[in-house]
Design an enzyme around this catalytic site. Structure first.
Site, PDB file in Angstrom:
ATOM      1  N   GLU A 157      26.728   8.291 -20.925  1.00 24.60           N
ATOM      2  CA  GLU A 157      27.310   8.113 -19.596  1.00 24.60           C
ATOM      3  C   GLU A 157      26.273   7.461 -18.690  1.00 24.60           C
ATOM      4  O   GLU A 157      25.102   7.844 -18.692  1.00 24.60           O
ATOM      5  CB  GLU A 157      27.726   9.482 -19.050  1.00 24.60           C
ATOM      6  CG  GLU A 157      28.277   9.499 -17.647  1.00 24.60           C
ATOM      7  CD  GLU A 157      28.661  10.913 -17.221  1.00 24.60           C
ATOM      8  OE1 GLU A 157      28.910  11.104 -16.018  1.00 24.60           O
ATOM      9  OE2 GLU A 157      28.694  11.834 -18.082  1.00 24.60           O
ATOM     10  N   HIS A 186      22.596   9.069 -18.673  1.00 20.22           N
ATOM     11  CA  HIS A 186      22.730  10.237 -19.552  1.00 20.22           C
ATOM     12  C   HIS A 186      22.795   9.760 -21.002  1.00 20.22           C
ATOM     13  O   HIS A 186      23.867   9.364 -21.477  1.00 20.22           O
ATOM     14  CB  HIS A 186      24.014  11.001 -19.252  1.00 20.22           C
ATOM     15  CG  HIS A 186      24.136  11.587 -17.891  1.00 20.22           C
ATOM     16  ND1 HIS A 186      23.846  12.903 -17.609  1.00 20.22           N
ATOM     17  CD2 HIS A 186      24.551  11.043 -16.721  1.00 20.22           C
ATOM     18  CE1 HIS A 186      24.083  13.152 -16.325  1.00 20.22           C
ATOM     19  NE2 HIS A 186      24.508  12.034 -15.763  1.00 20.22           N
ATOM     20  N   GLU A 208      27.381   8.383  -7.876  1.00 19.94           N
ATOM     21  CA  GLU A 208      28.009   9.659  -7.548  1.00 19.94           C
ATOM     22  C   GLU A 208      27.640   9.928  -6.102  1.00 19.94           C
ATOM     23  O   GLU A 208      26.453   9.959  -5.751  1.00 19.94           O
ATOM     24  CB  GLU A 208      27.528  10.763  -8.471  1.00 19.94           C
ATOM     25  CG  GLU A 208      27.999  10.568  -9.908  1.00 19.94           C
ATOM     26  CD  GLU A 208      27.757  11.793 -10.755  1.00 19.94           C
ATOM     27  OE1 GLU A 208      28.721  12.555 -10.972  1.00 19.94           O
ATOM     28  OE2 GLU A 208      26.613  11.984 -11.186  1.00 19.94           O
TER      29      GLU A 208
END
Length: 444
Positions: free
Chosen positions: A227, A243, A232
């Protein structure tokens, strides 16, 4: 013998995560730009699709629900639910509060409709009716404009990439016949277990309804993949976070081997659920991002993210001015880019477990960045940690300690019931998406 074989073949064909025919699935159109140099961009005619998890799931050939509220109701076993339940087409604006206009996608947080209330949404950019648009990030930059002034504490307007299959999993799993057209095949570094279908199978056996979310639960299987959280954010805080995973493609985990948000042991899976994040507030620069600050979240701005070998760099443009990510002021950590040294020093300075390197670090992240990714655009609230990990102090006991403070939101903020009642009309708009070689998407 031949009649038995024919009957068996019919059963196999019916045993599928399929699509219903109660409502035609029509994807909202959305344009974006593919660039080769500054000022040299070509418009691409795309479309968006909502994730399968949000769709009405009912018994094939009728209208009885397979899933109602946060429980499976119309079937009881993996094989029965997989073969009997179908995903339905979507009314994007009326049911989900999602609408497009030209190159813009707007997502409203809470939408009341004739069948109930929808909370949040997750959509993907499409290349065609049945294939997701795929992006190779290495050596390129991804740029978009965002308006998020109404996103208060506890909300997350997230724009990110995951390594989903381009067809939504139909080639990998013969039991999935709905495919990308119906938003199937989601995965992320949390090894999402709140999905109704994982790996083309119903996630029903052992499903546990949530005790604080009327629409969600957790099943035994999780959808895992690398990811890349480009964005965000809400109006108080933002973070960019890679990630990595040991397995650099879509894969399925089960129960105690999943880790992530939905498991007792967050680090049990093969993905880095925490990631190596750059949140300006967490890195000690508390006057950089927010309403009236250097990046003023009360009005629209541009986010530019560049990907190169072992390096991720993000900067902003607002009112025609380039705004560099600030240098960290955390003792023992230097710079304003995410790279091997930054991640290593950050984990040490914050006394955090270095799961990033445990699952392969930059070797695995670089491998992933050279692969193909699906763009996700979403808006959500957090029934597990009230989004405190993004915009407040988290874990609460680390308040005022290195890495503990991530935003200026109070520790009692972000409770989903409060957010959903007080900020129902909150909306995020993503627009003017541009993609191309590093240096090609903006002129500043």
């Amino acid at each position: 013998m031949s009649r038995k074989l024919a009957f068996a073949s019919l059963l196999a064909a019916a045993a599928a995560q399929g699509a219903g025919n109660q409502q035609t699935e029509t994807h909202p159109k959305m344009t974006w730009k593919r660039c080769s140099a500054p000022g040299s961009c070509t418009t691409v005619n795309g479309e968006v699709v909502i994730d399968a998890n949000w769709r009405w799931l009912h018994l094939d050939g009728g209208t009885d629900n397979c899933y109602d509220g946060n429980e499976w109701t119309g079937c009881s076993s993996e094989s029965e639910c997989t073969s009997s339940c179908v995903l339905e087409g979507a009314d994007y604006t009326k049911t989900y509060g999602a609408k497009t206009s030209g190159d813009a996608l707007s997502l409203q947080f809470v939408t009341k409709h004739e069948y109930g209330t929808n909370i949040g949404s997750r959509l993907y950019l499409m290349a065609s009716q049945s294939k997701y648009q795929m992006f190779t990030l290495m050596g390129n930059e991804f740029t978009f404009d965002v308006e998020l002034s109404t996103l208060d504490c506890g909300l997350n307007g997230a724009l990110y990439f995951v390594m989903m299959d381009a067809d939504g999993g139909t080639s990998r799993y013969s039991s999935n016949t709905a495919g990308a057209k119906y938003g199937t095949g989601y995965c992320d570094a949390q090894c999402a277990r709140d999905l109704k279908f994982v790996g083309g199978k119903a996630n029903v056996e052992g499903w546990k309804p949530s005790d604080n979310d009327a629409n969600a639960g957790v099943g035994p299987m999780g959808g895992c993949c690398p990811e890349m959280d480009v964005w965000e954010s809400n109006s108080h805080s933002s973070a960019v976070t890679p990630h990595p995973c040991e397995t650099v493609e879509y894969h399925v985990c089960e129960t105690t081997n999943c880790g992530g948000t939905y498991s007792d042991d967050r680090f049990a899976g093969g993905c880095d659920a925490n990631g190596c994040d750059f949140n300006p507030y967490r890195m000690g620069v508390q006057d950089f991002y927010g309403a009236g600050k250097t990046v003023d979240t009360s009005k629209e701005f541009t986010v530019v993210t560049q990907f190169s070998e072992g390096l991720i760099y993000q900067f902003f443009v607002q009112d025609g001015v380039k705004i560099d990510m600030p240098n960290t002021t955390v003792q023992g950590v230097e710079g304003n880019k995410i790279n091997e040294e930054f991640c290593k020093n950050q984990f040490a300075a914050f006394d955090d477990r270095d799961r990033f390197n445990e699952v392969g670090g930059w070797s695995k992240m670089n491998e992933a960045l050279r692969g193909e990714w699906v763009l996700v655009m979403s808006l959500w609230d957090d029934h597990y940690a009230n989004m405190l990990w993004l915009d407040s102090s988290y874990p609460p006991e680390k308040a005022s300690q290195p890495g503990g403070d991530r935003g200026d939101c109070p520790q009692d903020s972000g409770v989903p019931s409060d957010v959903e009642s007080q900020h129902a009309s909150a909306t995020v708009t993503y627009s003017n998406i541009r993609f191309g070689p590093i240096g090609s998407t903006v002129e500043v």
